[in-house]
Design a protein around this motif. Structure first.
Motif, PDB file in Angstrom:
ATOM      1  N   CYS A 236       3.608 -61.188  -4.213  1.00 50.12           N
ATOM      2  CA  CYS A 236       2.722 -62.229  -3.732  1.00 50.12           C
ATOM      3  C   CYS A 236       3.902 -63.349  -3.344  1.00 50.12           C
ATOM      4  O   CYS A 236       4.693 -63.803  -4.035  1.00 50.12           O
ATOM      5  CB  CYS A 236       2.126 -62.601  -4.760  1.00 50.12           C
ATOM      6  SG  CYS A 236       0.666 -61.375  -5.148  1.00 50.12           S
ATOM      7  N   LEU A 239       1.829 -68.130   1.967  1.00 49.76           N
ATOM      8  CA  LEU A 239       1.801 -67.835   3.417  1.00 49.76           C
ATOM      9  C   LEU A 239       2.830 -68.467   4.328  1.00 49.76           C
ATOM     10  O   LEU A 239       3.376 -68.090   5.324  1.00 49.76           O
ATOM     11  CB  LEU A 239       0.440 -68.458   4.001  1.00 49.76           C
ATOM     12  CG  LEU A 239      -0.957 -67.544   3.606  1.00 49.76           C
ATOM     13  CD1 LEU A 239      -2.030 -67.925   4.020  1.00 49.76           C
ATOM     14  CD2 LEU A 239      -0.578 -65.898   4.348  1.00 49.76           C
ATOM     15  N   SER A 240       3.449 -69.632   3.961  1.00 46.11           N
ATOM     16  CA  SER A 240       4.480 -70.249   4.632  1.00 46.11           C
ATOM     17  C   SER A 240       5.682 -69.494   4.597  1.00 46.11           C
ATOM     18  O   SER A 240       6.528 -69.814   5.476  1.00 46.11           O
ATOM     19  CB  SER A 240       4.648 -71.598   3.981  1.00 46.11           C
ATOM     20  OG  SER A 240       4.939 -71.706   2.582  1.00 46.11           O
ATOM     21  N   LEU A 242       5.916 -66.267   5.082  1.00 44.48           N
ATOM     22  CA  LEU A 242       5.710 -64.828   5.463  1.00 44.48           C
ATOM     23  C   LEU A 242       5.580 -64.923   6.939  1.00 44.48           C
ATOM     24  O   LEU A 242       4.790 -65.742   7.433  1.00 44.48           O
ATOM     25  CB  LEU A 242       4.492 -64.171   4.992  1.00 44.48           C
ATOM     26  CG  LEU A 242       4.222 -63.043   5.313  1.00 44.48           C
ATOM     27  CD1 LEU A 242       5.405 -61.871   4.884  1.00 44.48           C
ATOM     28  CD2 LEU A 242       2.776 -62.321   4.632  1.00 44.48           C
ATOM     29  N   ARG A 243       6.371 -64.164   7.667  1.00 52.41           N
ATOM     30  CA  ARG A 243       6.233 -63.966   9.066  1.00 52.41           C
ATOM     31  C   ARG A 243       6.129 -62.559   9.441  1.00 52.41           C
ATOM     32  O   ARG A 243       6.721 -61.506   8.783  1.00 52.41           O
ATOM     33  CB  ARG A 243       7.557 -64.505   9.747  1.00 52.41           C
ATOM     34  CG  ARG A 243       7.935 -65.934   9.662  1.00 52.41           C
ATOM     35  CD  ARG A 243       6.846 -66.941  10.460  1.00 52.41           C
ATOM     36  NE  ARG A 243       7.136 -68.311  10.326  1.00 52.41           N
ATOM     37  CZ  ARG A 243       6.886 -69.000   9.322  1.00 52.41           C
ATOM     38  NH1 ARG A 243       5.967 -68.626   8.395  1.00 52.41           N
ATOM     39  NH2 ARG A 243       6.892 -70.437   9.319  1.00 52.41           N
ATOM     40  N   THR A 259      -1.143 -63.823  13.534  1.00 53.65           N
ATOM     41  CA  THR A 259      -1.689 -64.769  12.288  1.00 53.65           C
ATOM     42  C   THR A 259      -1.805 -64.195  11.186  1.00 53.65           C
ATOM     43  O   THR A 259      -2.571 -63.300  11.106  1.00 53.65           O
ATOM     44  CB  THR A 259      -3.191 -65.399  12.953  1.00 53.65           C
ATOM     45  OG1 THR A 259      -2.717 -66.093  14.385  1.00 53.65           O
ATOM     46  CG2 THR A 259      -3.411 -66.293  12.067  1.00 53.65           C
ATOM     47  N   VAL A 260      -1.340 -64.598  10.154  1.00 59.55           N
ATOM     48  CA  VAL A 260      -1.163 -64.319   8.717  1.00 59.55           C
ATOM     49  C   VAL A 260      -2.329 -64.953   7.815  1.00 59.55           C
ATOM     50  O   VAL A 260      -2.149 -66.157   7.852  1.00 59.55           O
ATOM     51  CB  VAL A 260       0.214 -64.021   8.010  1.00 59.55           C
ATOM     52  CG1 VAL A 260       0.133 -63.675   6.782  1.00 59.55           C
ATOM     53  CG2 VAL A 260       1.098 -63.647   8.923  1.00 59.55           C
ATOM     54  N   THR A 261      -3.152 -64.298   7.389  1.00 60.38           N
ATOM     55  CA  THR A 261      -4.199 -65.047   6.264  1.00 60.38           C
ATOM     56  C   THR A 261      -4.184 -64.257   4.785  1.00 60.38           C
ATOM     57  O   THR A 261      -3.684 -62.995   4.770  1.00 60.38           O
ATOM     58  CB  THR A 261      -5.648 -65.040   6.809  1.00 60.38           C
ATOM     59  OG1 THR A 261      -5.781 -63.773   7.183  1.00 60.38           O
ATOM     60  CG2 THR A 261      -5.433 -66.036   8.147  1.00 60.38           C
ATOM     61  N   THR A 262      -4.749 -64.716   3.915  1.00 56.04           N
ATOM     62  CA  THR A 262      -5.005 -63.855   2.587  1.00 56.04           C
ATOM     63  C   THR A 262      -6.424 -64.323   2.352  1.00 56.04           C
ATOM     64  O   THR A 262      -6.938 -65.250   2.819  1.00 56.04           O
ATOM     65  CB  THR A 262      -3.968 -64.241   1.845  1.00 56.04           C
ATOM     66  OG1 THR A 262      -4.105 -63.480   0.681  1.00 56.04           O
ATOM     67  CG2 THR A 262      -3.824 -65.812   1.439  1.00 56.04           C
ATOM     68  N   TYR A 270      -2.392 -59.081   2.552  1.00 58.16           N
ATOM     69  CA  TYR A 270      -2.399 -60.121   3.702  1.00 58.16           C
ATOM     70  C   TYR A 270      -3.118 -59.676   5.006  1.00 58.16           C
ATOM     71  O   TYR A 270      -2.854 -58.366   5.334  1.00 58.16           O
ATOM     72  CB  TYR A 270      -0.712 -60.508   4.109  1.00 58.16           C
ATOM     73  CG  TYR A 270      -0.222 -61.317   2.878  1.00 58.16           C
ATOM     74  CD1 TYR A 270      -0.443 -62.468   2.592  1.00 58.16           C
ATOM     75  CD2 TYR A 270       0.346 -60.392   1.951  1.00 58.16           C
ATOM     76  CE1 TYR A 270       0.455 -63.113   1.617  1.00 58.16           C
ATOM     77  CE2 TYR A 270       1.200 -61.149   1.005  1.00 58.16           C
ATOM     78  CZ  TYR A 270       0.866 -62.255   0.578  1.00 58.16           C
ATOM     79  OH  TYR A 270       1.822 -63.136  -0.262  1.00 58.16           O
TER      80      TYR A 270
END
Length: 332
Positions: A236, A239-240, A242-243, A259-262, A270
């Motif tokens: 885990c 988000l900042s 993870l690319r 675009t990455v969200t969780t 993700y």
């Protein structure tokens, strides 16, 4: 030395006088002190350059260490603040759960007490009726004459039979029990998080664990992604940090931004959303902090840009099922 030391013996690496040249330092290489000083000064200055280089390097290292120390202290303070905020949120949720459970307990208690209250009223009313009948009969037996008692005997018997027949004592026993308890589920409160350090060495051993739930939505495609830490636990990360990008295989190296969200329901899972320009196999590139994880692949089964497909030619002579293959450039 009877004479002044005006010479320098390069062979012995020491200062000498004129007599030494003819005696102990005969056939040695020597020069005047001034000339030797100039030559050796240049050599010393040349040897000093690496020292100066190391000094400058160490100054930069110390500056970087001081800067990193500040970053770590700032991050530590930030994590402490995050812990405080998380606990405050949990306390707020706990207070909300407390209110909910309290209301639920009151509803259960009130419902059970209401049933008991109705039973109690019914029992008290029945008791009052029976007491009235008892008092009437006993008073008649005590104060009435034999003729009066015998005359009203049938009426009193019927009344007592009617009253006792209309009261079922068994039904008035308590229907409700104090059988409700608090079902506790506080396992998660004993472990509400960990302080995880994302060192480059540790991250290089992580890998993309799973890619699934590929979902087309118009011209966009989304899928879920999870990563595995070296100890096989789910990784885990914020988000900042993870690319993620996609690169079509064999169709250019231009990456497709995502675009990455969780979600709070699936920690470590993700949701990746992108707008691919074609179907087929894509390379999924994942970067955590400044570390690139090992590439993995993803097959996008549909071409989101083929909204309406018009047949070029209809084959009418096929009389049984035939296999149809479609190439990556959408040719049959």
């Amino acid at each position: 030395h009877e004479d002044s030391l005006r010479y320098y013996c390069d062979t012995c690496d020491e200062s000498i006088c004129r007599d030494c040249i003819m005696l102990a330092h005969k056939d040695h290489k020597y020069n005047l002190i001034a000339d030797s000083f100039t030559k050796h000064k240049e050599a010393l200055e040349k040897c000093l350059n690496p020292v100066k280089g190391k000094i400058e390097g160490l100054k930069k290292v110390l500056s970087a260490l001081a800067e990193r120390e500040g970053e770590i202290r700032e991050r530590g303070e930030g994590v402490l603040e995050e812990i405080h905020e998380m606990v405050e949120e949990m306390i707020a949720v706990l207070h909300q759960s407390e209110r909910k459970l309290t209301e639920q307990a009151k509803r259960v208690t009130d419902a059970k007490l209401k049933v008991l209250s109705e039973q109690m009223k019914s029992a008290e009313m029945s008791l009052s009726i029976l007491k009235d009948v008892e008092d009437y009969v006993e008073q008649s037996l005590k104060t009435g004459s034999p003729q009066q008692v015998l005359r009203s005997k049938k009426q009193m018997m019927e009344r007592m039979s009617e009253v006792t027949g209309g009261i079922n004592v068994e039904e008035l026993h308590p229907k409700e029990k104090a059988d409700f308890v608090l079902s506790k589920d506080i396992k998660s409160l004993h472990h509400i998080g960990d302080i995880v350090t994302y060192s480059s060495t540790a991250l290089q051993q992580c890998r993309v664990k799973k890619i699934d739930h590929i979902t087309p939505a118009g011209k966009a495609v989304s899928f879920s992604l999870s990563m595995e830490a070296p100890d096989s636990s789910v990784l885990c990360v914020p988000l900042s940090s993870l690319r993620c990008s996609l690169v079509p295989v064999g169709k250019g190296d231009e990456p497709i931004d995502t675009t990455v969200t969780t979600t709070s329901t699936d920690p470590g899972v993700y949701r990746i959303q992108c707008n691919p320009s074609t179907s087929g196999t894509h390379t999924v590139k994942v970067q955590v902090c400044d570390v690139h994880l090992e590439d993995t692949s993803l097959v996008i089964p549909i071409n989101p840009y083929l909204d309406n497909i018009t047949p070029v030619r209809t084959v009418t002579r096929l009389k049984r099922p035939w296999g149809v293959a479609v190439t990556d450039d959408n040719m049959l």
